[in-house]
Design a protein around this motif. Structure first.
Motif, PDB file in Angstrom:
ATOM      1  N   UNK A  63      50.092  42.080  51.696  1.00 33.55           N
ATOM      2  CA  UNK A  63      49.419  41.538  50.527  1.00 33.55           C
ATOM      3  C   UNK A  63      48.674  42.659  49.815  1.00 33.55           C
ATOM      4  N   UNK A  64      48.843  42.688  48.503  1.00 36.90           N
ATOM      5  CA  UNK A  64      48.119  43.598  47.625  1.00 36.90           C
ATOM      6  C   UNK A  64      47.356  42.734  46.639  1.00 36.90           C
ATOM      7  N   UNK A  65      46.056  43.004  46.428  1.00 36.68           N
ATOM      8  CA  UNK A  65      45.279  42.061  45.636  1.00 36.68           C
ATOM      9  C   UNK A  65      44.082  42.746  44.983  1.00 36.68           C
ATOM     10  N   UNK A  66      43.577  42.106  43.921  1.00 34.12           N
ATOM     11  CA  UNK A  66      42.357  42.564  43.256  1.00 34.12           C
ATOM     12  C   UNK A  66      41.793  41.437  42.419  1.00 34.12           C
ATOM     13  N   UNK A  67      40.472  41.428  42.263  1.00 36.76           N
ATOM     14  CA  UNK A  67      39.856  40.485  41.325  1.00 36.76           C
ATOM     15  C   UNK A  67      39.399  41.197  40.058  1.00 36.76           C
ATOM     16  N   UNK A  78      43.050  45.680  49.076  1.00 40.55           N
ATOM     17  CA  UNK A  78      42.302  45.525  47.837  1.00 40.55           C
ATOM     18  C   UNK A  78      42.534  46.708  46.911  1.00 40.55           C
ATOM     19  N   UNK A  79      42.820  46.407  45.636  1.00 44.79           N
ATOM     20  CA  UNK A  79      42.958  47.430  44.608  1.00 44.79           C
ATOM     21  C   UNK A  79      41.623  47.596  43.905  1.00 44.79           C
ATOM     22  N   UNK A  80      41.004  48.744  44.048  1.00 48.79           N
ATOM     23  CA  UNK A  80      39.712  48.984  43.411  1.00 48.79           C
ATOM     24  C   UNK A  80      39.865  49.024  41.902  1.00 48.79           C
ATOM     25  N   UNK A  81      38.876  48.512  41.156  1.00 49.61           N
ATOM     26  CA  UNK A  81      38.961  48.543  39.706  1.00 49.61           C
ATOM     27  C   UNK A  81      38.871  49.954  39.168  1.00 49.61           C
ATOM     28  N   UNK A 140      42.119  33.011  40.058  1.00 52.09           N
ATOM     29  CA  UNK A 140      41.727  34.029  39.092  1.00 52.09           C
ATOM     30  C   UNK A 140      41.611  35.404  39.740  1.00 52.09           C
ATOM     31  N   UNK A 141      42.758  35.898  40.136  1.00 47.71           N
ATOM     32  CA  UNK A 141      42.872  37.250  40.673  1.00 47.71           C
ATOM     33  C   UNK A 141      44.323  37.691  40.544  1.00 47.71           C
ATOM     34  N   UNK A 142      44.616  38.886  41.045  1.00 52.09           N
ATOM     35  CA  UNK A 142      46.007  39.351  41.144  1.00 52.09           C
ATOM     36  C   UNK A 142      46.367  39.387  42.619  1.00 52.09           C
ATOM     37  N   UNK A 143      47.538  38.851  42.951  1.00 49.07           N
ATOM     38  CA  UNK A 143      48.063  38.917  44.308  1.00 49.07           C
ATOM     39  C   UNK A 143      49.543  39.254  44.264  1.00 49.07           C
ATOM     40  N   UNK A 144      49.963  40.125  45.153  1.00 52.15           N
ATOM     41  CA  UNK A 144      51.384  40.408  45.380  1.00 52.15           C
ATOM     42  C   UNK A 144      51.622  40.214  46.873  1.00 52.15           C
ATOM     43  N   UNK A 177      36.737  35.782  36.881  1.00 51.99           N
ATOM     44  CA  UNK A 177      37.529  36.083  38.064  1.00 51.99           C
ATOM     45  C   UNK A 177      36.860  35.490  39.300  1.00 51.99           C
ATOM     46  N   UNK A 178      37.678  35.200  40.311  1.00 55.49           N
ATOM     47  CA  UNK A 178      37.188  34.683  41.573  1.00 55.49           C
ATOM     48  C   UNK A 178      36.584  35.804  42.411  1.00 55.49           C
ATOM     49  N   UNK A 179      35.898  35.405  43.481  1.00 55.73           N
ATOM     50  CA  UNK A 179      35.473  36.417  44.447  1.00 55.73           C
ATOM     51  C   UNK A 179      36.723  37.066  45.032  1.00 55.73           C
ATOM     52  N   UNK A 180      36.551  38.234  45.589  1.00 55.03           N
ATOM     53  CA  UNK A 180      37.690  38.943  46.140  1.00 55.03           C
ATOM     54  C   UNK A 180      38.171  38.297  47.439  1.00 55.03           C
TER      55      UNK A 180
END
Length: 477
Positions: free
Chosen positions: A427-431, A474-477, A380-384, A404-407
């Motif tokens: 890796x690019x990611x955000x929760x 990490x992509x900040x919200x 439950x996050x976004x990952x590239x 969503x999961x923890x970051x």
């Protein structure tokens, strides 16, 4: 007006008052001559899916016992019964028997299969979107339902649009006017009754029947179902011991088969699997849909009954991906070369069961040759992710509404791999809750991650089996 309405390709969106509609119906020689433009309140949902070989599938769910009328290029008829209303006796589920109940489906599911080249479809007064030969924008999301699970003491606030934002995500994505929607599994999460002292989900429907499917998918997802045809993949929450009965009735692209309906546990070892198939995304790209609903999380031995089934299915993926004239994307629910965040610990690697099967066929690459990019949900996050080794770039889009999961750690720990022999480059990611949009740019697709409100988080550009995003970490919200 009468001549237009009675003509085979009449503009069926004309606004008709109920009385005028009845008069025209009578003068045209009966109700089969036209579909009134006012929506039928008995029809609870109507949408379009794309199945194997590009088959357009029109579905409708109605509270009536008879299927609604459908107009295909102005020719009016009735939809075909897919599954009649029924209450299915309680079966073995993932929950304790005391926390489960019979699945009630007081609705009729209907379908029609328009021929290729159909330009106009109306169901019960609703104009439905049809697949385009060259789609330009594809919304991608997964894990959209609201979690109510006693075993995990997990009670998401389904009554709070901020805590469960699928409705906002669906509306935002629909406003971007996608040509297709790709949902990569886990539509349904309300498995157990919300405790009476938890206000956030108080009085929510639960279990595996129609009321829960309506609350988790068809009501909040209505704008997106109306915006574009859907490509659907099954998640672990749609396996037979969970919401498989609704999956079979409502979403599965195959013809309805009672033996594959998940109503009887005796059929689970066949009903939990379906063969992979491809959907064209224009003339140069295809996505292969792979059913991993029963993959679990642990590695399985070669003696496990799932092992030869998944082996045979990956061989079929290889045959599809061998088409050198198309870029092949691979979509299944469980991430294979991605990570699962662990609170206070190192990230967990990709799905060990599927990796074990894939290594017997493709010991180094895991995927068959031809697969360039993989698309998943489940985490439950976004990952590239892009790899310096020769493995397909991977996206995870499991941030569609469920908790969503923890970051993931940031900075990401060097040397961490999703599978043996796989070397992570970027890796690019955000929760953050959100979705992804594939947007065609010339001869390639851009992959754009959006927050729930439509704010662009990052853009990723592919090059073969690699991707490069304009932001890393990490992509900040």
């Amino acid at each position: 007006m009468q001549a237009l309405l009675c003509a085979p390709r009449a503009p069926l969106a004309l606004a008709l008052a109920a009385g005028a509609a009845a008069a025209v119906l009578a003068s045209c020689g009966g109700s089969d001559s036209v579909v009134a433009s006012t929506a039928d309140p008995q029809v609870k949902a109507a949408w379009v899916e794309v199945g194997a070989n590009g088959q357009t599938i029109v579905r409708a769910i109605t509270a009536a016992s008879a299927c609604p009328k459908i107009a295909i290029d102005g020719i009016v008829g009735s939809m075909t019964l897919r599954a009649a209303a029924a209450t299915v006796p309680q079966r073995t589920t993932a929950s304790d028997p005391a926390d489960s109940k019979p699945s009630a489906f007081p609705v009729t599911t209907c379908e029609s299969l328009p021929r290729a080249g159909t330009s106009e479809v109306f169901v019960a007064g609703r104009s439905l979107p049809l697949p385009k030969a060259q789609p330009q924008r594809i919304a991608v999301l997964a894990d959209t339902g609201c979690r109510m699970k006693k075993a995990d003491n997990a009670w998401q606030a389904c009554n709070d649009g901020n805590a469960w934002p699928f409705a906002a995500i669906a509306a935002t994505a629909a406003a971007m006017k996608p040509d297709l929607v790709l949902h990569i599994g886990d539509y349904h999460y309300r498995e157990n009754a919300c405790p009476s002292d938890i206000a956030g989900c108080k009085d929510s429907p639960w279990g595996y029947g129609w009321d829960t499917w309506e609350a988790d998918l068809f009501k909040p997802g209505a704008p997106l179902l109306a915006a574009a045809p859907w490509i659907v993949s099954r998640g672990n929450h749609e396996e037979c011991a969970r919401a498989g009965q609704g999956w079979a009735r409502f979403l599965d692209v195959r013809a309805f088969d009672p033996s594959m309906s998940c109503d009887s546990p005796a059929n689970d070892n066949s009903a939990n699997f379906s063969d992979p198939y491809a959907v064209a995304l224009g003339s140069d790209t295809q996505v292969v849909l792979f059913d991993s609903a029963k993959a679990g999380t642990a590695p399985f031995a070669a003696t496990d009954y799932r092992f030869p089934i998944y082996q045979a299915q990956f061989r079929k993926v290889a045959a599809i991906a061998a088409d050198a004239g198309k870029t092949t994307l691979f979509a299944n629910h469980h991430p294979i070369l991605a990570f699962a965040p662990i609170a206070g610990g190192a990230p967990a690697p990709g799905n060990a069961g599927l990796q074990a099967v894939m290594k017997t066929l493709y010991p180094t690459a895991y995927y068959p040759e031809g697969v360039k990019i993989a698309l998943h949900g489940h985490v439950h996050d976004f990952q590239a992710l892009s790899f310096s080794s020769a493995h397909p770039a991977t996206f995870v889009t499991g941030n569609g509404g469920d908790n969503v999961d923890v970051n993931l750690p940031d900075p990401f720990p060097a040397g961490t791999a999703p599978a043996p022999g796989v070397v992570l480059d970027r890796i690019t990611h955000t929760n953050t809750f959100g979705f992804m949009m594939m947007e065609r740019s010339g001869s390639q697709w851009l992959y754009k991650a959006y927050a729930r409100d439509g704010r662009l988080l990052t853009t990723c550009v592919p090059a073969g089996s690699k991707i490069r995003c304009d932001k890393t970490g990490f992509l900040a919200p």
